[in-house]
Write a protein that holds these residues in place. Sequence first.
Motif, PDB file in Angstrom:
ATOM      1  N   SER A   1      25.581  23.902  48.678  1.00 50.34           N
ATOM      2  CA  SER A   1      26.294  23.441  47.662  1.00 50.34           C
ATOM      3  C   SER A   1      26.935  22.055  47.790  1.00 50.34           C
ATOM      4  N   SER A   2      27.356  21.720  48.906  1.00 53.34           N
ATOM      5  CA  SER A   2      27.842  20.603  49.170  1.00 53.34           C
ATOM      6  C   SER A   2      26.787  19.449  49.185  1.00 53.34           C
ATOM      7  N   VAL A   3      25.645  19.952  49.654  1.00 52.15           N
ATOM      8  CA  VAL A   3      24.401  18.692  49.618  1.00 52.15           C
ATOM      9  C   VAL A   3      24.159  18.503  48.192  1.00 52.15           C
ATOM     10  N   TYR A   4      24.047  19.627  47.304  1.00 56.22           N
ATOM     11  CA  TYR A   4      23.733  19.557  45.914  1.00 56.22           C
ATOM     12  C   TYR A   4      24.507  18.600  45.316  1.00 56.22           C
ATOM     13  N   LEU A   5      25.829  19.035  45.482  1.00 57.46           N
ATOM     14  CA  LEU A   5      26.918  18.109  44.761  1.00 57.46           C
ATOM     15  C   LEU A   5      26.688  16.723  45.002  1.00 57.46           C
ATOM     16  N   HIS A   6      26.506  16.336  46.331  1.00 61.65           N
ATOM     17  CA  HIS A   6      26.376  14.897  46.603  1.00 61.65           C
ATOM     18  C   HIS A   6      25.283  14.571  46.113  1.00 61.65           C
ATOM     19  N   TYR A   7      24.261  15.104  46.193  1.00 63.04           N
ATOM     20  CA  TYR A   7      22.916  14.602  45.391  1.00 63.04           C
ATOM     21  C   TYR A   7      23.167  14.335  43.905  1.00 63.04           C
ATOM     22  N   SER A   8      23.792  15.390  43.318  1.00 63.97           N
ATOM     23  CA  SER A   8      24.049  15.277  41.915  1.00 63.97           C
ATOM     24  C   SER A   8      24.948  13.962  41.434  1.00 63.97           C
ATOM     25  N   LYS A   9      26.079  13.766  42.334  1.00 64.13           N
ATOM     26  CA  LYS A   9      26.853  12.774  42.144  1.00 64.13           C
ATOM     27  C   LYS A   9      26.043  11.443  42.305  1.00 64.13           C
ATOM     28  N   ASP A  10      25.432  11.108  43.288  1.00 66.47           N
ATOM     29  CA  ASP A  10      24.606  10.005  43.518  1.00 66.47           C
ATOM     30  C   ASP A  10      23.792   9.677  42.281  1.00 66.47           C
ATOM     31  N   LYS A  11      23.339  10.709  41.566  1.00 63.60           N
ATOM     32  CA  LYS A  11      22.177  10.806  40.696  1.00 63.60           C
ATOM     33  C   LYS A  11      23.081  10.259  39.415  1.00 63.60           C
ATOM     34  N   SER A  12      24.197  11.019  39.051  1.00 57.28           N
ATOM     35  CA  SER A  12      25.169  10.463  38.006  1.00 57.28           C
ATOM     36  C   SER A  12      25.630   9.329  37.991  1.00 57.28           C
ATOM     37  N   GLU A  13      25.869   8.841  39.337  1.00 53.70           N
ATOM     38  CA  GLU A  13      26.243   7.119  39.328  1.00 53.70           C
ATOM     39  C   GLU A  13      25.218   6.300  39.012  1.00 53.70           C
ATOM     40  N   GLU A  14      24.099   6.574  39.664  1.00 52.16           N
ATOM     41  CA  GLU A  14      22.710   5.995  39.196  1.00 52.16           C
ATOM     42  C   GLU A  14      22.476   5.801  37.807  1.00 52.16           C
ATOM     43  N   ARG A  15      22.591   7.000  36.858  1.00 47.33           N
ATOM     44  CA  ARG A  15      22.443   6.879  35.538  1.00 47.33           C
ATOM     45  C   ARG A  15      23.559   6.088  34.813  1.00 47.33           C
ATOM     46  N   TYR A  16      24.785   6.444  35.535  1.00 45.64           N
ATOM     47  CA  TYR A  16      25.845   5.541  34.796  1.00 45.64           C
ATOM     48  C   TYR A  16      25.643   3.988  34.682  1.00 45.64           C
ATOM     49  N   ASN A  17      25.149   3.518  36.081  1.00 47.81           N
ATOM     50  CA  ASN A  17      25.086   2.185  36.208  1.00 47.81           C
ATOM     51  C   ASN A  17      23.983   1.730  35.355  1.00 47.81           C
ATOM     52  N   ASN A  18      22.811   2.771  35.058  1.00 51.67           N
ATOM     53  CA  ASN A  18      21.791   2.001  34.303  1.00 51.67           C
ATOM     54  C   ASN A  18      22.223   2.167  33.152  1.00 51.67           C
ATOM     55  N   LEU A  19      23.035   2.919  32.528  1.00 47.87           N
ATOM     56  CA  LEU A  19      23.542   3.040  31.038  1.00 47.87           C
ATOM     57  C   LEU A  19      24.419   1.789  31.074  1.00 47.87           C
ATOM     58  N   LEU A  20      25.147   1.331  31.866  1.00 41.99           N
ATOM     59  CA  LEU A  20      26.121   0.233  32.020  1.00 41.99           C
ATOM     60  C   LEU A  20      25.138  -1.109  31.758  1.00 41.99           C
ATOM     61  N   GLU A  21      24.146  -1.134  32.506  1.00 45.17           N
ATOM     62  CA  GLU A  21      23.009  -2.355  32.637  1.00 45.17           C
ATOM     63  C   GLU A  21      22.572  -2.599  31.023  1.00 45.17           C
ATOM     64  N   GLN A  22      22.143  -1.400  30.779  1.00 45.51           N
ATOM     65  CA  GLN A  22      21.427  -1.347  29.192  1.00 45.51           C
ATOM     66  C   GLN A  22      22.444  -1.969  28.240  1.00 45.51           C
ATOM     67  N   ALA A  23      23.550  -1.273  28.417  1.00 44.92           N
ATOM     68  CA  ALA A  23      24.901  -1.713  27.502  1.00 44.92           C
ATOM     69  C   ALA A  23      24.991  -3.501  27.538  1.00 44.92           C
ATOM     70  N   ASN A  24      25.040  -3.914  28.986  1.00 45.47           N
ATOM     71  CA  ASN A  24      25.249  -5.099  28.979  1.00 45.47           C
ATOM     72  C   ASN A  24      24.137  -6.141  28.542  1.00 45.47           C
ATOM     73  N   LYS A  25      23.008  -5.704  28.554  1.00 41.60           N
ATOM     74  CA  LYS A  25      21.613  -6.351  27.883  1.00 41.60           C
ATOM     75  C   LYS A  25      21.712  -6.324  26.448  1.00 41.60           C
ATOM     76  N   THR A  26      22.031  -5.214  25.750  1.00 44.21           N
ATOM     77  CA  THR A  26      22.097  -5.251  24.504  1.00 44.21           C
ATOM     78  C   THR A  26      23.049  -5.998  23.924  1.00 44.21           C
ATOM     79  N   PHE A  27      24.317  -6.045  24.717  1.00 42.48           N
ATOM     80  CA  PHE A  27      25.235  -6.992  24.420  1.00 42.48           C
ATOM     81  C   PHE A  27      24.878  -8.602  24.049  1.00 42.48           C
ATOM     82  N   GLN A  28      24.326  -8.780  25.159  1.00 44.56           N
ATOM     83  CA  GLN A  28      23.810 -10.107  25.534  1.00 44.56           C
ATOM     84  C   GLN A  28      22.733 -10.545  24.237  1.00 44.56           C
ATOM     85  N   ARG A  29      21.742  -9.695  23.915  1.00 48.33           N
ATOM     86  CA  ARG A  29      20.879  -9.783  22.834  1.00 48.33           C
ATOM     87  C   ARG A  29      21.566  -9.868  21.547  1.00 48.33           C
TER      88      ARG A  29
END
Length: 151
Positions: free
Chosen positions: A21-49
């Motif tokens: 469970s601990s390994v799975y939660l750590h993996y899920s957290k990393d994936k969630s942060e990665e998705r959040y950062n990707n969404l933030l990057e997309q929002a930044n690019k959309t704003f610039q456009r």
Amino acid sequence: MGKFKYKDMLLSAVTVLALVSSVYLHYSKDKSEERYNNLLEQANKTFQRQLGQVSECFGVQIDDSAYTKCIAAVAAADSIPQLTTYEQGQGETIDFLLNKLYIEMLVPDNKSIIINHQDQLFSLFGRLAQNPADSQLKQKLEEFIEGLKIS
């Protein structure tokens, strides 16, 4: 003796489940942060456009229809910054400035002033599209908006 063996097996099973469970939660957290950062990057690019589209609006000969499109482009750009990383920093936030510009563009007496300064706005928004976090550019935009205070 059988009782202790059963407890040891149960304790081992619980330990393994906790570890998995601990390994799975750590993996899920990393994936969630990665998705959040990707969404933030997309929002930044959309704003610039969108800032680039505002610049393009001011880069053409402005008639009544083009002026309405510029107002719409500013309003569209104003709806995005809260989702970006450009809200941090000192001074006026970019969304507040865009909102103030939008409101001032709706004042009929400001239309001629804005049209007379469309080259300045074209350049300013073109540079903001490159770097929306630039405090000097935000200051120039704020000064321009303050000059419109006819309303």
